[in-house]
Design an enzyme around this catalytic site. Structure first.
Site, PDB file in Angstrom:
ATOM      1  N   ASN A 477      38.667  60.002  49.123  1.00 21.43           N
ATOM      2  CA  ASN A 477      37.758  59.744  50.237  1.00 21.43           C
ATOM      3  C   ASN A 477      36.304  60.025  49.855  1.00 21.43           C
ATOM      4  OD1 ASN A 477      36.453  59.502  52.671  1.00 21.43           O
ATOM      5  ND2 ASN A 477      37.961  60.636  53.847  1.00 21.43           N
ATOM      6  N   ASP A 478      35.966  61.304  49.704  1.00 18.82           N
ATOM      7  CA  ASP A 478      34.565  61.640  49.452  1.00 18.82           C
ATOM      8  C   ASP A 478      34.027  61.028  48.156  1.00 18.82           C
ATOM      9  OD1 ASP A 478      34.407  63.127  51.766  1.00 18.82           O
ATOM     10  OD2 ASP A 478      35.090  64.966  50.798  1.00 18.82           O
ATOM     11  N   VAL A 479      34.888  60.905  47.163  1.00 18.26           N
ATOM     12  CA  VAL A 479      34.397  60.406  45.865  1.00 18.26           C
ATOM     13  C   VAL A 479      34.121  58.907  45.880  1.00 18.26           C
ATOM     14  CG1 VAL A 479      35.495  62.232  44.526  1.00 18.26           C
ATOM     15  CG2 VAL A 479      36.731  60.100  44.927  1.00 18.26           C
TER      16      VAL A 479
END
Lengths: 551, 95
Positions: A477-479
Site C-alpha cells: 500500500n504505502d510503497v
C-alpha cells in the site's frame, strides 16, 4: 611459537573466512559457498579454542568437557530444530530472536570473564603488586564489560520485544508519549540513583561530590525542553554521553576498588556484581522501550539495527576477553547492520531518530478517505484474465500482505501460466522496505521458485514501468502511494515509491480499502488506470488462474 | 595500553572492511545477509567455550554456569544461523 600463537593464527583464518563469507554474499551464485565458508570459519574457531592453552590458566587438569558438551549439545539441537522447521514467512521472527541470543551470549561471556578476573583466588595466585600493564588491562576489561552489558542488554530485550511483535503475541499499543516519559524519568532516576550509590559507597569527598552534582545537572539538562535556548540539543547529547560515562564509572568502582587492585592478596571487596546486573536491567528496559512503540512497516529498521547491535556487543566482548576474532567478526556484523539500517531509513526517507521516536500518521490536512475513494473501480477475476490476453509485460509488486496471505506460490503459478499461455514477460518489483525485514519478499518469492533474474529492485523497474501493460499490486500500500511524490505535507512525503501509477493498467489486490501502516488514504486506488480486486492475496490469484484456464 | 590500541585498530579496520564488502550485497539477498551475519556474531561462542570449560578450584562456579548458558545461546545462534541461511540461499540458487 607456542600453542597460543597457533590458536591465534587459526582465529585469523576464521576471520578471513568470515570476510569471504560476506564478500560472496554479493551474488546468489556464490552466496551458498560464502555461507559455508563462514560456517567453516566458525568450526575452525571452535576447534582452535578447544585446543587453547587458556583453559589451563586455573588448573593443569585440562578442560571441563561436561559443561561444554551440555552447552554445545543443547544449543545445536535448538538451533538446528529452529532453522529447519521455520517457515519462510516467519523468517523475521527467527532473525529477531537470534539477534537477541547473540546479545545474551555476549553479556554472559563478559560477566563470566569479569567474575573470573576479580575472583579473589585469581589475584592471590599472582603475588606482588600489579604491573602497569595489568592495570591497563583491567581497566580495558572493565570498560568493555560495561559497554557489553549496555549494548548486549539493549539487543537482548529489544529483540525479544521485536520478536513478540512480529509473532503477534505482543500487540499492546501503548501511547508513545507514555513510553517516552517512562524512559526519560526512568533514566533520570537511574542516573541520580547511581550517583547517590556512588557517594554512599565511597564516602563524601571532592571526587564523589563532583560525580553526584554532575549526575543531577545532566538530568536537569536532559529534562529541559529542546527549544529553550539554542545549543541545548548539543548540550543534551553531551549530557547523554556524560551519563553513560558516569554509569561506567559507577559500575566500575562498585566492581573493583583501587585499593583492592594495589593490595593483592587481601580479601577483596569486589564480589559484588549487583551494579553490573543493575546496569543490564536498566539497559534492558531501554531496549524494551526503544522497540515497544515501533511496529508494522518500521520493523525492518529495528531488526537491522538490532542486528548491528548484536555484532557490536560481540565486538565489545572481544575487548573484555582480549580476543581478535571476536572483535573482527563483531565489527563485520556491526557494519552490516548499520548499512542495512541506513538503506531501510533511506527507503522511507526518514531519519533513524524519526523511525525510533516519532509517530507516523495522517497530518491535519490529509484528505478524507471517502473523498479520495469516490471513483474507485472494482474488477473481477474474469475481467483480469481477459485483459491479460493482450498483455506483453506484467509487473508484480508484492508487499507484506502477500506474506500474510501466504500467496507466494499462487503468485508464482500465475506468473508461469501467463508466460506459457500469453507469452507475457513477468517481473517482480520489490520495494526495499516491503515486508517485515530487509529482503523479506525476495526470500518468499525465492521459496516459491521464482527465478532470481525476475526479482527486480525498485529503481530498476521505475525506469521501465511505463511500458508495463499491467501491474499487479498484491498486499502493498504505502510503497505505491503516489502521494509520496505529489504531496510534500504527507506523512510519507519524499519516500521513494514504485511508480505503479505510471503503468497502463494497475490491478490492486487487497481485502479492503483500509489504509497501510502510514494511516493515509492512497489515491492510486481511485485513479483512471487503476482497478481494485477485493480479495485475499492467495484466493485472488487462485481465482485468476482458474479464469485464465477457462478462457 | 598498547594492547588496547592494537585491538581498537583491528576493530576500526574490520568495520571499514565490513562497509566495503557489504555495500555490494544486493537488496534481494538482504535477508540471508542478516541471518548469515547473525550466525557470525555467534562468534561469542569462543568466549563461551572458554568460560564454560575452564576448571580448577580457583575458577568461580558462577562464571562456569554463566559460560554454559552463554554457550547454549551462542551455539543456537551459530548452528541455527548458518543452517537457515543455507536453506534460504539454496532456494535462490536453484534454477
Amino acid at each position: 611459537m607456542d600453542a597460543q600463537h597457533l590458536v591465534n593464527l587459526a582465529y585469523l583464518v576464521a576471520a578471513v573466512l568470515f570476510i569471504f563469507d560476506l564478500k560472496w554474499m554479493a551474488h546468489p551464485r556464490t552466496a551458498v559457498r560464502g555461507n559455508r565458508a563462514g560456517a567453516l570459519g566458525m568450526l575452525i574457531a571452535v576447534i582452535a579454542t578447544l585446543c587453547s592453552p587458556a583453559f589451563q590458566e586455573y588448573s593443569t587438569a585440562g578442560i571441563g568437557w561436561t559443561y561444554i558438551l551440555i552447552g554445545l549439545g543443547v544449543g545445536a539441537a535448538i538451533g538446528a530444530f529452529a532453522a529447519l522447521r521455520i517457515k519462510m514467512t516467519s523468517m523475521p521472527e527467527l532473525v529477531g530472536l537470534f539477534n537477541g541470543f547473540g546479545g545474551a551470549a555476549s553479556i554472559l561471556v563478559a560477566a563470566a570473564a569479569i567474575m573470573a578476573a576479580v575472583s579473589s583466588d585469581y589475584f592471590t595466585l599472582r603475588q606482588g603488586p600489579l604491573a602497569a600493564d595489568d592495570e591497563a588491562r583491567i581497566l580495558q576489561m572493565q570498560i568493555a564489560t560495561v559497554v557489553t552489558a549496555l549494548i548486549g542488554s539493549v539487543t537482548l530485550f529489544g529483540s525479544f520485544v521485536a520478536f513478540g511483535k512480529l509473532a503477534e503475541f505482543l500487540a499492546v499499543k501503548w501511547k508513545l508519549h507514555t513510553w517516552q516519559k517512562l524512559v526519560k524519568y526512568g533514566f533520570m532516576a537511574a542516573v541520580i540513583g547511581g550517583g547517590v550509590a556512588y557517594v554512599a559507597t565511597f564516602g563524601f569527598g571532592l571526587y564523589t561530590a563532583v560525580v553526584l552534582v554532575s549526575a543531577v545537572l545532566m538530568c536537569v539538562v536532559l529534562n529541559a525542553k529542546s527549544d529553550s535556548f539554542p545549543g541545548l540539543k548539543a548540550l543534551k547529547m553531551v549530557s547523554l554521553l556524560g551519563s553513560l560515562l558516569l554509569c561506567v564509572i559507577v559500575v566500575l568502582h562498585a566492581d573493583m576498588r583501587e585499593d583492592v587492585l594495589v593490595t593483592i592478596g587481601k580479601p577483596p571487596l569486589i564480589q559484588d556484581f549487583s551494579a553490573f546486573w543493575a546496569l543490564v536491567a536498566v539497559a534492558g528496559l531501554l531496549g524494551v522501550c526503544l522497540t515497544f512503540s515501533i511496529g508494522g512497516a518500521d520493523m525492518p529498521v529495528v531488526i537491522a539495527l538490532l542486528n548491528s547491535y548484536s555484532g557490536l556487543a560481540a565486538a565489545a566482548t572481544g575487548f573484555v576477553i582480549n580476543n581478535n576474532v571476536l572483535i573482527i567478526s563483531g565489527a563485520l556484523v556491526g557494519a552490516s547492520g548499520i548499512i542495512l539500517t541506513n538503506i531501510m531509513c533511506k527507503a522511507m526517507n526518514r531519519s533513524l531518530a524519526n523511525v525510533m521516536f516519532a509517530k507516523l500518521g495522517p497530518t491535519s490536512d490529509t484528505p478524507d478517505a471517502e473523498e479520495v475513494y469516490k471513483n474507485v473501480k472494482v474488477t473481477s477475476a474474469d475481467e483480469i484474465a481477459m485483459m491479460l490476453e493482450t498483455c506483453e509485460r506484467v509487473v508484480i509488486v508484492p508487499g507484506y500482505g502477500m506474506a500474510v496471505a501466504q500467496a507466494q506460490h499462487a503468485v508464482r503459478d500465475f506468473a508461469s501460466l501467463i508466460h506459457e499461455k500469453y507469452g507475457c514477460e513477468v517481473e517482480y518489483s520489490v520495494h526495499p522496505v516491503a515486508g517485515r525485514m530487509p529482503g523479506h519478499m525476495n526470500v518468499l518469492l525465492a521459496e516459491a521458485n521464482v527465478p532470481y533474474e525476475q526479482l527486480k529492485e525498485m529503481d530498476e523497474t521505475n525506469g521501465t514501468i511505463e511500458q508495463a501493460d499491467m501491474v499487479l499490486v498484491v498486499g502493498a500500500n504505502d510503497v505505491v502511494n503516489p502521494v509520496a511524490r505529489t504531496d510534500p505535507t504527507s506523512a510519507i512525503a519524499g519516500m521513494p515509491i514504485i511508480d505503479v501509477d505510471r503503468a497502463r493498467t494497475v490491478v490492486v489486490i487487497k481485502r479492503s480499502l483500509s489504509p497501510g501502516f502510514a494511516g493515509i488514504p492512497n489515491p492510486l486506488f481511485a485513479m483512471d488506470n487503476a482497478l481494485m480486486f477485493f480479495n485475499d492475496g492467495k484466493d485472488a490469484f487462485v481465482q485468476i488462474i482458474e479464469a485464465i484456464k477457462e478462457s | 595500553m598498547e594492547v588496547l590500541i592494537m585491538l581498537l585498530t583491528i576493530f576500526v579496520l574490520a568495520i571499514l572492511v565490513g562497509f566495503e564488502v557489504i555495500t555490494k550485497v544486493p537488496p534481494t539477498l538482504h535477508t540471508p545477509l542478516m541471518s548469515g551475519s547473525n550466525a557470525i556474531s555467534g562468534i561469542a561462542i569462543v568466549g563461551a567455550l572458554l568460560a564454560a570449560g575452564t576448571i580448577g578450584p580457583a575458577y568461580p562456579t558462577a562464571a562456569k554456569v554463566l559460560g554454559t548458558i552463554a554457550l547454549v545461546f551462542a551455539t543456537v545462534n551459530v548452528v541455527g544461523g548458518f543452517l537457515v541461511t543455507d536453506r534460504m540461499l539454496r532456494m535462490f540458487r536453484k534454477r
